[in-house]
Write a protein that holds these residues in place. Sequence first.
Motif, mmCIF file in Angstrom:
data_model
loop_
_atom_site.group_PDB
_atom_site.id
_atom_site.type_symbol
_atom_site.label_atom_id
_atom_site.label_comp_id
_atom_site.label_asym_id
_atom_site.label_seq_id
_atom_site.Cartn_x
_atom_site.Cartn_y
_atom_site.Cartn_z
ATOM 1 N N TRP A 100 0.809 -1.219 0.000
ATOM 2 C CA TRP A 100 0.000 0.000 0.000
ATOM 3 C C TRP A 100 0.841 1.267 0.000
ATOM 4 O O TRP A 100 0.305 2.366 -0.081
ATOM 5 C CB TRP A 100 -0.914 -0.004 1.224
ATOM 6 N N LEU A 101 2.140 1.096 0.097
ATOM 7 C CA LEU A 101 2.983 2.275 0.257
ATOM 8 C C LEU A 101 2.833 3.262 -0.889
ATOM 9 O O LEU A 101 2.690 4.470 -0.681
ATOM 10 C CB LEU A 101 4.448 1.853 0.446
ATOM 11 N N GLN A 102 2.855 2.743 -2.111
ATOM 12 C CA GLN A 102 2.753 3.648 -3.256
ATOM 13 C C GLN A 102 1.408 4.378 -3.242
ATOM 14 O O GLN A 102 1.337 5.581 -3.493
ATOM 15 C CB GLN A 102 2.916 2.867 -4.566
ATOM 16 N N VAL A 113 4.979 12.790 9.511
ATOM 17 C CA VAL A 113 4.131 11.599 9.609
ATOM 18 C C VAL A 113 4.347 10.692 8.398
ATOM 19 O O VAL A 113 4.392 9.457 8.519
ATOM 20 C CB VAL A 113 2.647 12.000 9.775
ATOM 21 N N ASP A 114 4.496 11.282 7.225
ATOM 22 C CA ASP A 114 4.743 10.471 6.025
ATOM 23 C C ASP A 114 5.979 9.592 6.202
ATOM 24 O O ASP A 114 5.992 8.410 5.852
ATOM 25 C CB ASP A 114 4.950 11.374 4.794
ATOM 26 N N MET A 118 5.394 1.007 7.353
ATOM 27 C CA MET A 118 4.910 0.143 6.281
ATOM 28 C C MET A 118 6.008 -0.780 5.753
ATOM 29 O O MET A 118 5.729 -1.830 5.177
ATOM 30 C CB MET A 118 4.280 0.987 5.171
ATOM 31 N N HIS A 119 7.241 -0.384 5.958
ATOM 32 C CA HIS A 119 8.341 -1.274 5.580
ATOM 33 C C HIS A 119 8.687 -2.283 6.668
ATOM 34 O O HIS A 119 9.328 -3.285 6.404
ATOM 35 C CB HIS A 119 9.592 -0.450 5.237
ATOM 36 N N VAL A 127 -4.461 1.368 6.943
ATOM 37 C CA VAL A 127 -3.832 2.180 5.896
ATOM 38 C C VAL A 127 -4.844 2.398 4.785
ATOM 39 O O VAL A 127 -5.035 3.510 4.280
ATOM 40 C CB VAL A 127 -2.564 1.506 5.339
ATOM 41 N N CYS A 128 -5.494 1.312 4.419
ATOM 42 C CA CYS A 128 -6.489 1.389 3.362
ATOM 43 C C CYS A 128 -7.598 2.367 3.735
ATOM 44 O O CYS A 128 -8.000 3.224 2.939
ATOM 45 C CB CYS A 128 -7.037 -0.020 3.124
ATOM 46 N N LEU A 129 -8.073 2.267 4.971
ATOM 47 C CA LEU A 129 -9.111 3.197 5.432
ATOM 48 C C LEU A 129 -8.591 4.635 5.426
ATOM 49 O O LEU A 129 -9.285 5.563 4.987
ATOM 50 C CB LEU A 129 -9.559 2.807 6.851
ATOM 51 N N GLY A 130 -7.363 4.804 5.889
ATOM 52 C CA GLY A 130 -6.774 6.144 5.927
ATOM 53 C C GLY A 130 -6.656 6.772 4.551
ATOM 54 O O GLY A 130 -6.828 7.979 4.383
ATOM 55 N N ILE A 131 -6.335 5.933 3.574
ATOM 56 C CA ILE A 131 -6.234 6.438 2.200
ATOM 57 C C ILE A 131 -7.596 6.887 1.696
ATOM 58 O O ILE A 131 -7.745 7.982 1.130
ATOM 59 C CB ILE A 131 -5.638 5.345 1.284
ATOM 60 N N HIS A 132 -8.604 6.072 1.932
ATOM 61 C CA HIS A 132 -9.939 6.478 1.487
ATOM 62 C C HIS A 132 -10.440 7.676 2.281
ATOM 63 O O HIS A 132 -11.164 8.515 1.757
ATOM 64 C CB HIS A 132 -10.902 5.288 1.584
#
Lengths: 442, 442, 442, 442
Positions: free
Chosen positions: C21-23, C123-124, C131-132, C146-151
Amino acid sequence: MSYAEPLSPVPTEKPNAPEDWLQAFMDVRAGTELLCSPLETEDYVIQSMDDVSPPKWHLAHVTWFFETFLLKPFLRGYLPLDEAYDHLFNSYYETHGSPFPRPRRGLLSRPTVAEVYRYRHYVDEAMGVLMHNTPSEHSHAIAERVCLGIHHEQQHQELLAMDIKHILAQNPLRPFYSKRLQVPPTRHPVPMRWRAYEGGLVSIGLEQGNESFGFDNERPAHSQYLEPFELATRPVTNQEYMRFIELGGYQDPALWLSDGWHLIRENGWTAPLYWIREGERWYHFTLSGWLPVDPDAPVCHVSFYEADAFARWAGERLPTEAEWEQAATHTRNRTGNFAESGYLQPVAAEAGATNNLSDLLLQMFGDVWEWTGSAYRPYPGFRVLSGSLGEYNGKFMSGQMVLRGGCCATPASHIRPTYRNFFPPSARWAFSGFRLAREATR
Amino acid sequence: MSYAEPLSPVPTEKPNAPEDWLQAFMDVRAGTELLCSPLETEDYVIQSMDDVSPPKWHLAHVTWFFETFLLKPFLRGYLPLDEAYDHLFNSYYETHGSPFPRPRRGLLSRPTVAEVYRYRHYVDEAMGVLMHNTPSEHSHAIAERVCLGIHHEQQHQELLAMDIKHILAQNPLRPFYSKRLQVPPTRHPVPMRWRAYEGGLVSIGLEQGNESFGFDNERPAHSQYLEPFELATRPVTNQEYMRFIELGGYQDPALWLSDGWHLIRENGWTAPLYWIREGERWYHFTLSGWLPVDPDAPVCHVSFYEADAFARWAGERLPTEAEWEQAATHTRNRTGNFAESGYLQPVAAEAGATNNLSDLLLQMFGDVWEWTGSAYRPYPGFRVLSGSLGEYNGKFMSGQMVLRGGCCATPASHIRPTYRNFFPPSARWAFSGFRLAREATR
Amino acid sequence: MSYAEPLSPVPTEKPNAPEDWLQAFMDVRAGTELLCSPLETEDYVIQSMDDVSPPKWHLAHVTWFFETFLLKPFLRGYLPLDEAYDHLFNSYYETHGSPFPRPRRGLLSRPTVAEVYRYRHYVDEAMGVLMHNTPSEHSHAIAERVCLGIHHEQQHQELLAMDIKHILAQNPLRPFYSKRLQVPPTRHPVPMRWRAYEGGLVSIGLEQGNESFGFDNERPAHSQYLEPFELATRPVTNQEYMRFIELGGYQDPALWLSDGWHLIRENGWTAPLYWIREGERWYHFTLSGWLPVDPDAPVCHVSFYEADAFARWAGERLPTEAEWEQAATHTRNRTGNFAESGYLQPVAAEAGATNNLSDLLLQMFGDVWEWTGSAYRPYPGFRVLSGSLGEYNGKFMSGQMVLRGGCCATPASHIRPTYRNFFPPSARWAFSGFRLAREATR
Amino acid sequence: MSYAEPLSPVPTEKPNAPEDWLQAFMDVRAGTELLCSPLETEDYVIQSMDDVSPPKWHLAHVTWFFETFLLKPFLRGYLPLDEAYDHLFNSYYETHGSPFPRPRRGLLSRPTVAEVYRYRHYVDEAMGVLMHNTPSEHSHAIAERVCLGIHHEQQHQELLAMDIKHILAQNPLRPFYSKRLQVPPTRHPVPMRWRAYEGGLVSIGLEQGNESFGFDNERPAHSQYLEPFELATRPVTNQEYMRFIELGGYQDPALWLSDGWHLIRENGWTAPLYWIREGERWYHFTLSGWLPVDPDAPVCHVSFYEADAFARWAGERLPTEAEWEQAATHTRNRTGNFAESGYLQPVAAEAGATNNLSDLLLQMFGDVWEWTGSAYRPYPGFRVLSGSLGEYNGKFMSGQMVLRGGCCATPASHIRPTYRNFFPPSARWAFSGFRLAREATR
């Protein structure tokens, strides 16, 4: 470079030719920008309550004043930088178009801060042209208005300090205006004494022939009869006010005007604005950040209602504005803690300043604006300025109380014994304190 | 039996023994009930705005005043009719328990009107006992308080007339208080003239040794210096005010105090309260129903802001309360259109009343309360009454303007030259008009 | 570089390992900053109404989301940049400390815009570390969040566009977000047609086994019975809406829900938000400034009440969310005018897009969020997420209506047929329009 | 004579000829007056909040309904008693002139209570004439409207009970409606059990051919798919709700919808309306005065938000209106505590009523209106009545939640399984409680 550097003094003489005023004009303009120099761009944008204006609005409005009342009527061929500014930066001149609604000043991200500074310099340059090439038939009017504009900008310098303080105080991050402000000196407490005045028929207000500048609301000079009275030699201190708090002053309705009682109940006020208690100690927000309250400094950021309640609790009263002016006119001590001292907060009275002259009044000027017991109403024979400038002072003569003497954010050259400041009795964000008075013991 | 029958006069002398006051007490109590006699039960219950109280509340509150300040402290063994009334009918005495919230007075269906009258008569009877059997050590205090209670009830008689008018005016059915009110006489218009006063040092307020009753706020007498001034010989009339309306007075911001301008804009005010225009004619609501506006009667139901704007439009100003009192003290004409005339509305000045004395002041008393240009503040040396009665007047000394002279709903025996009435500058439901003043032509 | 460049697509698959999900994470973070790149510093600070947040608040809040729900629980040794941000940038998570009051977000000049960007990058970087080096026992939870945060950040990208538009629209200087936005194409009007649906028992919501991401409020999938219905092939256009205005739609109470009628009366609404009429023409504010209204584009910035009134006026109704979803699930055309097109405003339907398939639905996705007739309530069997994330959607399930389909400011990868957006029925600052529906002709 | 006497039953059959309805008409009219008979004149006048109407307004409005929708259109030569009533007593029919503003209903002292009763009898007499001499061509329309008018007046009978309770509860004198109300019986607590339902495709709403009366919002009957579910056999009791309070239900934001959380914070709600705690015990206001809360009676006077929060706290949910109706349609037990029982407050469930049928639903009808989880929206295919009567129900279909089953103030003949009542989710002055539901255990 911090604000603690002295602001250049403004001439207090009555205007002669406009070009004599150029230096004063440039000084006041530079002083305003110096005052804003510690701000971040974001600080310029905030309107923390309806009464507060964003700093960039102040910067633009005082500029609009020169543009509207000098450049447009008197500088041939003057083209405004942006026609829309006439609406945006009109504060309250209803007879000059329609002012942009005050509570919405904080919704304007544009013009940007940089654009506002550009506007300032554009107008400054045009003002230079006008002041060097004054049409002789308007020479007197121009000088009068330049002088008014300079004092107007000084008023906004003080408003900037008040408003910046209020803006920063809202922020839980506890920012400060400047850490490099001058540190107030530690001093030995000076006891409050009473100085007696005989009363009788006195002259109040600015004399007709007086060469000093004064606002319309200080005129005309007129007679007033005063009963004998006594005035406290210094303002009420934080320590004295803390005692009022501790002994239940905010809980006893018998001490309060009815409007004040309802106000403190509804808002949950139990101390001056900007005060918080942590454990046994009081702290307050200053332009240098949150600091312990200095017990010997004058209490500040209280409303008229709180001043009035304290006075009743103390068995005394507030002075009338005439009593205050009578005392101020005759005091030898006109120095004070003004903007130029660089504290931007009230400081304890200086014992040494009085020597043994125990009746010498202290801190009549500077430190805190002093609430008087007088409602802000016109003097007998009061006349407003002509045209839109007639809206400068007169139309606010209802619902407000008079304060006297200037404060720690007032430029020293801006104040005089006859100066009438005014705020609604509920206002607390000005640097407002008070001094006690009482009937003379007969 | 209509209200037009004269109310019994109240003694204005200073109190002697309480029993001397019994007849006055009974008269004022009967007068209040007579005033309410045209009401339907439902009319007694309504609170048409926060400032208005339901008539039954007034009836009970004035009774509570006698119970609280006389029966409970002085009548041995007195048992209240209902303990809960102490809370319900306390108007604003914060130091005497907690008053029932004012804006909620109109939510109380109980006690019923009949129960309120029962309460009145219960207290009346007990007051009779107390006044006949006064403990001698409290004789003076009781007499003082009976006298105060009587004047207090007279104040509420006037408030009842104001409030009933406001209540009925809300109703689209166009009810009226009484069709059988006396009809105001038709009169020839009396031109407005100016009467000049010399000014100088004058005495204002009620003298210490004066035997007449007066409220605390009228004291102490004190000196005040007046510049020479002129006062209009009668109040501004409806016709004069209509001209102000027609010529755009409500549209020109230059005429208005800032607060007033915002007030009329927000509320859409374009005429006095109770006025409506139909075609070419103005009508207004009176206690006899909707009637054409009499052009020659004094304008009524205007706020201070409207009075002040009219004066500015006319190139004049409002008198200060000291100027008004100085004139009132020295006029020979103290008659007027009071509650007893039975009109319950202002009437045109009577030309004949002046004979050829064109400088004689007309309508200084009665008809309309006259807004002055003075904020309501304490006189120098002012002291409140002791105990909860100290809340009677003093705590309202902020945010209000002084009105003088009484009105068409004031009992004649209630008014005097030193009498200081006060309302917020926005208030219009009182019978409030105004008279012009100006600096003396020098 | 303008925002018109495509935002990188976000994976819509269900999460695997966090590093996959990093990218996507970096892309969405960069996309947000790209979106803000045309702003002046001052624009970041303004809160033009309670519902709007200052852009810098959005930038910080989405960052706070990653910090709070990922870094603090999962990254060992993570030290926050500023502890105070936890309070300041908590939006509404009452179970996670106390959020800073929403209406006061515009009073915060600090942290500055530069500091907010510093916070983002801080934070990034920490997110990259996490994530690594994911602790394997939390690998799934981290990927989910992470997925939720992206959305979540995608949602705020759209909110940023809405809020920036509202902020700039307040300003009389008529600023714009970007003049270099893509110009919407001119197109031939596409007539509205009806497409019939059989109804019956259908499945609504996101299937349990579905690999796509979806919010909790889209689950669980469940059966719903639909009567046969017809759906309009495209949204209502500006031209159609103008006709509603011209024929008195805003003046006829019979067309309006009671709450809507009172709302438009009180606010004086007579057209969509951002519309003004000049002479014969309608103009509206867009992110490219003030432009003539395109008659063929979907009407936008209308409240639910306006959409509902229009439908009643047209003799039709709004679709339910189940009807809408049933149609959307089965349409072949999922392209649309999304954020990536760079218009940031709705555009006219493309006739060619349908070929001759006159029943093909147009603009189901993108352009305007479509008000449905369904109140926002939980699906049968709805369960919130655990912990504070349970506050994400469920607690707003009262007083709001469902909108479907995304809009011109929605990232293309963010939308799906089951997506449930919601706003109060009075809201207009979202890109909200509507499409008609009706019972099937039987 | 107390209200406890049974109200005459209203026919629930569909209308035939109007004259068949005369007795029902007279009964409902008499029932309303019986309900008001314990009131004092003053009680009729009060509007204790915007949602409440003065009892005399209710009495007049239901009369206006018959006059407006029957006498004026159908009775030849009918002359209204007072033309102004058409405006005053129009509740919300915007298409029928302009209704008098709702929040001002409590400002009307006139017409008096006696005049309102005169209006009632005037209209009753004219209705008698109309119903005996019906023009045959309008016979059906008249019968339909008489029937609607009767059910309308029944609705207002319940509103009268709610509003009278609210009015009296404001009064610190603690008045009561009637001390002679029937005393609720003491009963053994009935444990709450769950009754399972299979779900599947069910029919909801009033069938087309159904002979019973029903409002437009109950039609048309339509299919709905239900997942299997379980319903509690009785409403939540006071004792259960007290436990929610004691265990901190009002302090935990995780239990509340966001709007509800803000509502209880702002209003300081910590218990149902009318509850006060004294020491260890809860008391509540009833129409018989202040009484201890019966632990076994259903909790009442809670908002939707409180019902929803309780359900979440209990790990359950509220039923949807379809679930509720499905259960109600099939229960054998349609008796209940209605207005006719004379309690006018909810009573504990009767254990004996269930014998050993532990799954029998209790109190589905009467006692308390039960909040459902369904927003009040139109059924598929919903059509409003024609003309102004179209405003009866449809225009309120936003911002409200559905309640089912009637209450202790509902006339028994007024309720049916399909009946949809609705209130805003914040409303508490109705007799509103709730029953739990949950997904079926699979």
